[in-house]
Each structure stands twice: as C-alpha cells, then as structure tokens.
Scaffold this active site. Structure first.
Site, short mmCIF file in Angstrom:
data_model
loop_
_atom_site.label_atom_id
_atom_site.label_comp_id
_atom_site.label_asym_id
_atom_site.label_seq_id
_atom_site.Cartn_x
_atom_site.Cartn_y
_atom_site.Cartn_z
N GLU A 173 0.86 -1.20 0.00
CA GLU A 173 0.00 0.00 0.00
C GLU A 173 0.89 1.23 0.00
OE1 GLU A 173 -3.42 0.33 2.84
OE2 GLU A 173 -3.18 2.48 2.49
N HIS A 206 2.08 4.66 -1.95
CA HIS A 206 1.39 5.56 -2.87
C HIS A 206 2.32 6.48 -3.66
CE1 HIS A 206 -2.28 4.16 -1.13
NE2 HIS A 206 -1.96 4.57 0.07
N HIS A 225 -9.09 0.50 -0.84
CA HIS A 225 -8.43 1.53 -0.04
C HIS A 225 -9.49 2.46 0.54
CE1 HIS A 225 -6.10 5.16 0.81
NE2 HIS A 225 -5.08 4.33 0.98
N ASP A 283 2.09 1.97 3.89
CA ASP A 283 1.22 3.10 3.59
C ASP A 283 2.08 4.36 3.40
OD1 ASP A 283 -1.05 4.55 2.93
OD2 ASP A 283 -1.76 4.77 4.98
MN MN Z 1 -3.08 4.45 1.96
#
Ligand code: MN
Length: 321
Positions: A10, A12, A163, A284
């Site tokens: 995850e 980005h 998400h 993340d």
């Molecule tokens: Mn995220």
C-alpha cells in the site's frame, strides 16, 4: 541486524495531474503532513528507494494516492485520466522492474472500462491487480453493475485492494466531530462496511476465485469474526442466502495488510483469526513512517516462519511475483 526481505503493497504515488483529486482529502489530514507528503509522493527515485532500503523493502507495489478519478463526476474524463495514471506508473515500473510493481487505477464510473483497463494493466503493463478507493458516486463493489468487473477480476486471477475513502455523505453521527471524519474513524467504518457488503451480497459465492485485500489489518473485522457468524445466524436474512458462514469468506477470499497499523495485538488477532497466509506487510508510504513500520514488524511477536510469511511469502504468492 539483518532485515527480513519485504514486499509492501500500500505504497502511494502522485502525479501533478492528480493533485486536485488528492487535495479533496486535505480536510482529513494535518496540514504539515499534507505538504511533506506531496514531495514524497511525486518522487520515484532516491527518496523513495532510500525509504524502502532502510527497512528491507525489496519491492513496493505502487498505487495512486486516492481518491483519484473516482472523485471525478464526468465518466469520460475519469476513463481517460485513469489510463494516464496507469501509463505514468507503468513508465516508472519499467525503469525499475525489480523494485516496483503496481495496482491499476480504475474509473469505476464505467465498470466495463474498468474491466478493460484492469486487463490492459495486468497483461500489457505488468501490474499485479487493482486498487479501488472505496465507493464511486455512491456505488459499492457489491452492486450488480460491477458483474463485468468481477468476471474480469476472476479471469485475470488478480487481487482488488479496497483503499479507504469517505462515504458519499456525512451522516449525523459525525456532527461537530471533524476529527472522526477521515483516518481516525470514518474511513474504517466505511471500508469495513464495504467489505461486509461484498460478503453478505454473496459476491464471493458468485466469484469464488475473487481475491480482496484490506489495509489496516482488516479494518477491525478480524476482531469481529465470531460475532459476525453468531449474529448472522439469528438475523432476519430476508431473501439473503450465503453458501458459507461469514468468517469463511475471510479465510478464503480476503487478505489484509499491516498498512498504517503498527500494533502487536491486532496483528496477532488477524493472524489467529484469518490464518498466517492471509496477513501481509505494508507501510502506507508516505502517510506512515517507514522506520516505524519496519522496526515494528522485525520485533513483533511472530515465529520466524510467520515473519517470513507476513513480510514477503504471502505477497509473493498472492501477486504471483
Ligand atoms: Mn493508503
């Protein structure tokens, strides 16, 4: 100390064309983090690789920072820009194929286009699946309109990562509590509910090979497995039929990642309730600090076998790396 090799799912990125969509999430996040995050999100080079190397992430599966074109009101614009986002990502993956992978960004306003674009991303651009940022214009993935999408997902045998995003409207229970709107709470309620809609709609009975991924160690759902089964047993189900009990779908069709959750007890809960092959490490990035996530998983109360499964083996199997 040698670091366990890791795959992170995850993680980005952003491109200037998509900053305005991302900025819609600004009210949910502190202003200081927002500014710093943009620099990190747009970098595919030294900054990102150093963060990965510092905790042993061998490969990061990248995804556009949400909500992206899912917040677009014009379907044709959403379809066009989703392709753009995927082309931008594919170029970066092609530059460092051993370090990066990708989850396709999809215009869920048009299920047929989303299915076609997913296929293009998987078959032509070397991506591993899709990330969907919650509801799109109020439509959730259990909606009948998404049948062509789930059929393609099943054919391609790739995971769909849900998400978080906010619900389409702010309900009364959040009145006068802006802190609860966003990652502190409303994203969790929304995303857990989205997953439960898929379970109770029988989506996984119709598409038994479908693979769903949830972040944040399962959005509290592993903790609730026993109660979901117990209360489903005595609930007024109307016309609803499921072939199996709710928790079975979590052990068959759903995987969870540690994105933005660096806590031992929920990790143990997810492993014990879902099984050791269902939990996968993620950071993340850049919304969670890499060192926090990496140091935590190295010291977490896991057997060395479990640590290898969580850090890389489960992701390798699910993503076919
Ligand atoms: Mn995220």
């Amino acid at each position: 100390m040698t670091k366990t090799p890791k795959i992170a799912l995850e993680e980005h990125f952003l491109h200037p064309d998509f900053v305005d969509y991302w900025a819609t999430t600004a009210p949910n996040i502190s202003p200081s983090l927002f500014g710093k995050a943009r620099t990190a999100l747009e970098d595919f080079g030294e900054m990102r690789l150093a963060a990965m190397d510092s905790i042993g992430v061998e490969r990061a599966i990248l995804s556009l920072a949400g909500p992206g074109v899912q917040a677009e009101t014009r379907t044709d614009t959403a379809v066009r820009l989703a392709r753009k986002a995927n082309d931008v990502l594919a170029e970066q993956i092609a530059r460092r194929p051993e370090r990066y992978g990708g989850f396709a960004h999809l215009a869920m306003q048009s299920p047929q286009d989303a299915a076609d674009e997913l296929e293009r991303c998987v078959r032509e651009l070397g991506m591993q699946g899709a990330m969907v940022n919650g509801q799109t214009g109020g439509a959730y993935l259990d909606d009948d309109r998404y049948a062509p999408f789930w059929e393609r997902v099943s054919d391609l045998e790739v995971p769909v990562y849900i998400h978080p995003n906010n619900p389409p409207e702010q309900t009364h229970m959040y009145h006068a509590h802006p802190e609860l709107w966003g990652p502190v709470w409303s994203w969790t309620v929304e995303t857990a509910t989205h997953a439960l809609r898929l379970v109770f709609a029988g989506t996984f009975d119709r598409y038994p090979g479908a693979r769903l991924v949830l972040g944040h160690l399962g959005e509290t759902l592993p903790y609730l497995m026993w109660r979901l089964d117990s209360r489903w047993d005595i609930s007024n189900r109307g016309e609803m039929r499921l072939e199996r009990k709710p928790s079975d779908y979590f052990r068959q069709n759903i995987w969870v990642t540690t994105s933005g959750m660096c806590a031992d007890a929920p990790l143990r809960c997810a492993l014990d309730m879902l099984g050791p092959e269902r939990v996968m490490f993620s950071v993340d990035y850049p919304f969670e600090r890499s060192a926090e996530a990496g140091d935590w998983i190295e010291a977490a109360p896991l057997t060395e076998r479990e640590r290898a499964q969580v850090c890389h083996e489960n992701a390798r199997a699910l993503l076919k790396l």
